[in-house]
Design an enzyme around this catalytic site. Structure first.
Site, PDB file in Angstrom:
ATOM      1  N   ASP A  42      24.449 104.551  23.070  1.00  0.00           N
ATOM      2  CA  ASP A  42      25.057 105.068  21.832  1.00  0.00           C
ATOM      3  C   ASP A  42      24.167 104.714  20.639  1.00  0.00           C
ATOM      4  O   ASP A  42      23.808 103.547  20.450  1.00  0.00           O
ATOM      5  CB  ASP A  42      26.453 104.468  21.654  1.00  0.00           C
ATOM      6  CG  ASP A  42      27.300 105.244  20.651  1.00  0.00           C
ATOM      7  OD1 ASP A  42      26.794 105.569  19.559  1.00  0.00           O
ATOM      8  OD2 ASP A  42      28.475 105.519  20.963  1.00  0.00           O
ATOM      9  N   SER A  84      30.361 109.962  17.585  1.00  0.00           N
ATOM     10  CA  SER A  84      30.311 109.740  19.032  1.00  0.00           C
ATOM     11  C   SER A  84      31.398 110.506  19.772  1.00  0.00           C
ATOM     12  O   SER A  84      31.277 110.719  20.979  1.00  0.00           O
ATOM     13  CB  SER A  84      30.412 108.247  19.352  1.00  0.00           C
ATOM     14  OG  SER A  84      29.275 107.594  18.848  1.00  0.00           O
TER      15      SER A  84
HETATM   16 MG    MG Z   1      30.050 104.845  22.063  1.00  0.00          MG
HETATM   17 ZN    ZN Z   2      28.185 104.981  15.188  1.00  0.00          ZN
END
Ligand code: MG
Ligand code: ZN
Length: 364
Positions: A42, A84
């Site tokens: 991420d 996200s």
């Molecule tokens: Mg994430």
């Molecule tokens: Zn973020």
């Protein structure tokens, strides 16, 4: 073709020798995999990767072992710069949606995810994350909610699927679900072995596993998470690999993004190197197995990081941040195994879903 260009550049830039692994490919073009392992860092853009590579003295599994490299475009249906939720959902359902969405289209209509399609068609499935397992990225693969902030509703959505293994934080959202419902009791009724530390989860050697390894998020690597992510990846693979029809596993290094939001380069580096260890575990399995496609990518960049200095001998790395939030730059995709050649080129994030679905012969 874009094959290996970036890697060769990185190695030349590093003053290093091109690894022999780069030059060989034991997989014939056009083959299809039995299993797919998707690893998402991420907030991991090319600068985050290069920071980890420098700090780790010129070595990352994702760079030295990738066979094919591509780039994907991350913008969401609602914003130039994704979050996200929309970023994870693009990968899980193959459609652009609005920021904050979890497993729903841009009109808020539930869409079957690749994990659900895989499950329905007899594959084993798993999710591993260093955040709460209800957080946006893992949630996108299993839940259908209008907003990423609905953690207890997302936790309840896990009970609507037949997922075989999940390992991550978020115990409190299962202990106290929507309207106070005890989702842990429901998990046990559905045959899950529920564990509350990753070390205890490592003792489970067969059957369904729900490991809720923190009340909410797991600690930072620098604050004692230990080998939770790489070992959970290995454990998930070992629990899934016996399934005759194959498996789909998503593994997330969740906190690279939080290092970006905090403009904390040490946080980014330690989380990226830890995530790369998980990539190494997946690649090691894929190499031995020969039927597993490994895809390593991110949902978006975070922090607008630029690397301004470093030293491969000491692992020192210096950087500057241009942002406190996500940025819209292209994101690399590293692929290894049967079907890896399909991931070269420049494409929308949603294409990753379509490529994986086709390679696993899945129908929505
Ligand atoms: Mg994430
Ligand atoms: Zn973020």
């Amino acid at each position: 073709m874009f094959r290996l260009g970036v890697l060769l550049f990185l190695y030349v830039a590093a003053g290093g020798v091109v690894s022999p692994v780069l030059a060989q490919s034991k997989f014939k073009m056009g083959r299809k995999p039995k299993n797919v392992i998707l690893l998402i860092g991420d907030g991991m853009g090319i600068a985050q990767i290069y920071a980890g590579f420098t700090a780790n003295k010129g070595q990352l599994n994702m760079l030295s072992q990738a066979q094919f490299v591509g780039l994907h475009k991350t913008n969401s249906a609602s914003h130039f710069t994704t979050d996200s939720g929309a970023g994870g959902t693009a990968l899980s359902i193959g459609q652009k949606t609005y920021n904050g969405a979890i497993g729903v289209s841009k009109d808020s209509v539930e869409q079957e995810t690749i994990l659900e399609s895989a499950e329905k068609q007899g594959l084993a499935t798993g999710l591993v994350s260093t955040s709460s397992i209800t957080h946006a990225t893992p949630a996108s693969f299993i839940a259908h909610e209008k907003s990423r902030s609905l953690d207890t509703e997302i936790a309840a959505d896990f009970l609507k699927t037949d997922i075989d293994v999940f390992i991550g934080g978020g115990a409190k959202f299962f202990k106290n679900g929507p309207q106070g419902r005890n989702l842990v009791a429901d998990l046990e009724k559905q045959g899950y072995q529920v564990r509350y530390t990753w070390q205890e989860a490592m003792q489970v050697n067969q059957g369904k596993l729900a490991a809720l390894t923190a009340e909410e998020h797991n600690p930072k690597f620098s604050e004692g998470r230990g080998e939770m992510l790489p070992q959970s990846t290995t454990k998930a693979i070992s629990l899934l690999k016996g399934n005759k029809k194959g498996f789909f596993l998503m593994v997330e290094g969740s906190q690279i993004d939080w290092g970006g939001h905090n403009n904390d380069l040490d946080y980014i580096v330690t989380e990226t190197v830890d995530f790369d260890k998980a990539c190494g575990e997946a690649l090691k399995f894929a190499q031995a197995d020969g039927q597993t496609l490994v895809i390593i990518t991110a949902d978006h960049e975070c922090g607008g990081l630029a690397i301004t200095g470093g030293d491969f001998n000491t692992g020192k790395v210096e950087g500057k941040f241009g942002s406190k939030v996500h940025t819209p730059v292209l994101i690399p995709v590293f692929a290894y195994g049967p079907g890896a050649e399909r991931f070269t080129g420049v494409y929308e994030n949603t294409e990753i879903y379509h490529k994986m679905m086709e390679l696993l012969r899945l129908k929505k």
